[in-house]
Design a protein around this motif. Structure first.
Motif, PDB file in Angstrom:
ATOM      1  N   UNK A   8      -0.306 -37.813 -79.843  1.00 32.02           N
ATOM      2  CA  UNK A   8      -1.148 -38.321 -78.751  1.00 32.02           C
ATOM      3  C   UNK A   8      -0.842 -37.675 -77.407  1.00 32.02           C
ATOM      4  N   UNK A   9       0.350 -37.138 -77.251  1.00 36.24           N
ATOM      5  CA  UNK A   9       0.731 -36.561 -75.966  1.00 36.24           C
ATOM      6  C   UNK A   9       0.778 -35.038 -75.990  1.00 36.24           C
ATOM      7  N   UNK A  10       0.272 -34.435 -77.057  1.00 33.99           N
ATOM      8  CA  UNK A  10       0.208 -32.979 -77.160  1.00 33.99           C
ATOM      9  C   UNK A  10      -1.222 -32.527 -76.911  1.00 33.99           C
ATOM     10  N   UNK A  11      -1.364 -31.515 -76.095  1.00 30.56           N
ATOM     11  CA  UNK A  11      -2.687 -31.008 -75.754  1.00 30.56           C
ATOM     12  C   UNK A  11      -3.358 -30.401 -76.983  1.00 30.56           C
ATOM     13  N   UNK A  12      -4.635 -30.689 -77.167  1.00 27.88           N
ATOM     14  CA  UNK A  12      -5.435 -30.145 -78.274  1.00 27.88           C
ATOM     15  C   UNK A  12      -6.071 -28.843 -77.833  1.00 27.88           C
ATOM     16  N   UNK A  13      -6.159 -27.903 -78.742  1.00 25.69           N
ATOM     17  CA  UNK A  13      -6.749 -26.599 -78.431  1.00 25.69           C
ATOM     18  C   UNK A  13      -8.227 -26.733 -78.081  1.00 25.69           C
ATOM     19  N   UNK A  14      -8.947 -27.519 -78.843  1.00 29.37           N
ATOM     20  CA  UNK A  14     -10.400 -27.608 -78.658  1.00 29.37           C
ATOM     21  C   UNK A  14     -10.784 -28.236 -77.321  1.00 29.37           C
ATOM     22  N   UNK A  15     -10.102 -29.297 -76.919  1.00 28.98           N
ATOM     23  CA  UNK A  15     -10.482 -30.015 -75.695  1.00 28.98           C
ATOM     24  C   UNK A  15      -9.704 -29.558 -74.473  1.00 28.98           C
ATOM     25  N   UNK A  16      -8.492 -29.050 -74.679  1.00 30.14           N
ATOM     26  CA  UNK A  16      -7.634 -28.685 -73.559  1.00 30.14           C
ATOM     27  C   UNK A  16      -6.960 -29.895 -72.934  1.00 30.14           C
ATOM     28  N   UNK A  17      -7.122 -31.057 -73.553  1.00 30.21           N
ATOM     29  CA  UNK A  17      -6.554 -32.308 -73.041  1.00 30.21           C
ATOM     30  C   UNK A  17      -5.765 -32.992 -74.152  1.00 30.21           C
ATOM     31  N   UNK A  18      -4.935 -33.950 -73.753  1.00 34.97           N
ATOM     32  CA  UNK A  18      -4.242 -34.766 -74.747  1.00 34.97           C
ATOM     33  C   UNK A  18      -5.126 -35.955 -75.110  1.00 34.97           C
ATOM     34  N   UNK A  19      -5.026 -36.444 -76.344  1.00 35.76           N
ATOM     35  CA  UNK A  19      -5.795 -37.638 -76.702  1.00 35.76           C
ATOM     36  C   UNK A  19      -5.479 -38.832 -75.791  1.00 35.76           C
ATOM     37  N   UNK A  20      -4.230 -38.955 -75.368  1.00 36.18           N
ATOM     38  CA  UNK A  20      -3.825 -40.040 -74.473  1.00 36.18           C
ATOM     39  C   UNK A  20      -4.577 -39.945 -73.147  1.00 36.18           C
ATOM     40  N   UNK A  21      -4.667 -38.744 -72.606  1.00 35.00           N
ATOM     41  CA  UNK A  21      -5.355 -38.552 -71.324  1.00 35.00           C
ATOM     42  C   UNK A  21      -6.837 -38.869 -71.442  1.00 35.00           C
ATOM     43  N   UNK A  22      -7.455 -38.474 -72.553  1.00 32.42           N
ATOM     44  CA  UNK A  22      -8.879 -38.761 -72.744  1.00 32.42           C
ATOM     45  C   UNK A  22      -9.144 -40.248 -72.938  1.00 32.42           C
ATOM     46  N   UNK A  23      -8.164 -40.968 -73.467  1.00 31.50           N
ATOM     47  CA  UNK A  23      -8.344 -42.406 -73.700  1.00 31.50           C
ATOM     48  C   UNK A  23      -8.050 -43.228 -72.446  1.00 31.50           C
ATOM     49  N   UNK A  24      -6.980 -42.891 -71.733  1.00 32.62           N
ATOM     50  CA  UNK A  24      -6.524 -43.741 -70.634  1.00 32.62           C
ATOM     51  C   UNK A  24      -6.687 -43.136 -69.243  1.00 32.62           C
ATOM     52  N   UNK A  25      -7.055 -41.875 -69.147  1.00 27.82           N
ATOM     53  CA  UNK A  25      -7.315 -41.272 -67.846  1.00 27.82           C
ATOM     54  C   UNK A  25      -6.095 -40.795 -67.112  1.00 27.82           C
ATOM     55  N   UNK A  26      -4.950 -40.819 -67.730  1.00 22.88           N
ATOM     56  CA  UNK A  26      -3.732 -40.346 -67.083  1.00 22.88           C
ATOM     57  C   UNK A  26      -2.805 -39.773 -68.142  1.00 22.88           C
ATOM     58  N   UNK A  27      -1.871 -38.949 -67.700  1.00 21.97           N
ATOM     59  CA  UNK A  27      -0.901 -38.388 -68.636  1.00 21.97           C
ATOM     60  C   UNK A  27       0.244 -39.371 -68.835  1.00 21.97           C
ATOM     61  N   UNK A  28       0.734 -39.439 -70.057  1.00 20.82           N
ATOM     62  CA  UNK A  28       1.832 -40.345 -70.383  1.00 20.82           C
ATOM     63  C   UNK A  28       3.165 -39.759 -69.922  1.00 20.82           C
ATOM     64  N   UNK A  29       4.080 -40.638 -69.584  1.00 21.92           N
ATOM     65  CA  UNK A  29       5.442 -40.221 -69.281  1.00 21.92           C
ATOM     66  C   UNK A  29       6.180 -40.219 -70.606  1.00 21.92           C
ATOM     67  N   UNK A  30       6.599 -39.042 -71.039  1.00 21.72           N
ATOM     68  CA  UNK A  30       7.272 -38.955 -72.327  1.00 21.72           C
ATOM     69  C   UNK A  30       8.725 -39.403 -72.174  1.00 21.72           C
ATOM     70  N   UNK A  31       9.323 -39.907 -73.251  1.00 22.70           N
ATOM     71  CA  UNK A  31      10.681 -40.462 -73.163  1.00 22.70           C
ATOM     72  C   UNK A  31      11.721 -39.511 -72.575  1.00 22.70           C
TER      73      UNK A  31
END
Length: 184
Positions: free
Chosen positions: A36-59
């Protein structure tokens, strides 16, 4: 699309199973978070960002402070999150457009070697043997192609109605994938 995601999850779990054979369920959350926090090649965005509008803070950013963790302002954060949500529709539209461009590039890559086959009325063609539904008496030694047949009609591109040497129509419409040009 679901199969693609499942494949990515399995690829993430497989290396971890070597160490934790029976604990795959415990490792699943880590793999899902990584996906969920890795950018997808096709969209250029992470699934998390597309769902919630912000980038997640990874552990790892919490353990090893990054710029955004050290300069975190809780009051300003709420305002920025609302602004991100306002811009989310635009981000999703840009991701959709990037996906369309990506799919078109993939299609062009795979289609550049395709040589389309078309036949005209009167062309002689061979058809794949074994597609007629009749058993062949020669088994695996039977020929792979039957014919020649003449193209009698072209109902639409890629579909052909055939006739034999006596002018009798062959049953059903034949797809171009089951035909090849006959050279006498």
């Amino acid at each position: 699309m679901v199969e693609s995601v499942n494949k990515c999850i399995l690829e993430g779990i497989r290396p971890r199973l070597e160490q934790h054979k029976a604990k795959w369920a415990d490792e699943l959350n880590n793999v899902l978070w990584a996906y969920r926090t890795t950018s997808r090649t096709a969209t250029g965005e992470t699934p998390y960002h597309l769902a919630f509008g912000t980038e997640a803070v990874i552990p790892i950013e919490i353990g090893v402070p990054s710029f955004r963790v050290t300069h975190f302002d809780e009051e300003r954060n709420g305002q920025l999150l609302r602004e991100n949500l306002d811009l989310l529709a635009e981000v999703r539209e840009e991701a959709r457009l990037r996906t369309l461009v990506y799919k078109q590039k993939l299609a062009n890559f795979y289609n550049k070697r395709v040589r389309p086959r078309t036949f005209k009325v009167g062309d002689l063609v061979l058809r794949k043997a074994g597609l007629t539904g009749f058993e062949t008496r020669f088994g695996k030694l039977a020929p792979n192609w039957e014919g020649p047949y003449a193209v009698a009609e072209v109902p639409h591109p890629g579909a052909y109605i055939l006739q034999d040497a006596e002018g009798k129509r062959v049953p059903r419409v034949w797809n171009v994938n089951n035909l090849k040009k006959f050279y006498p």
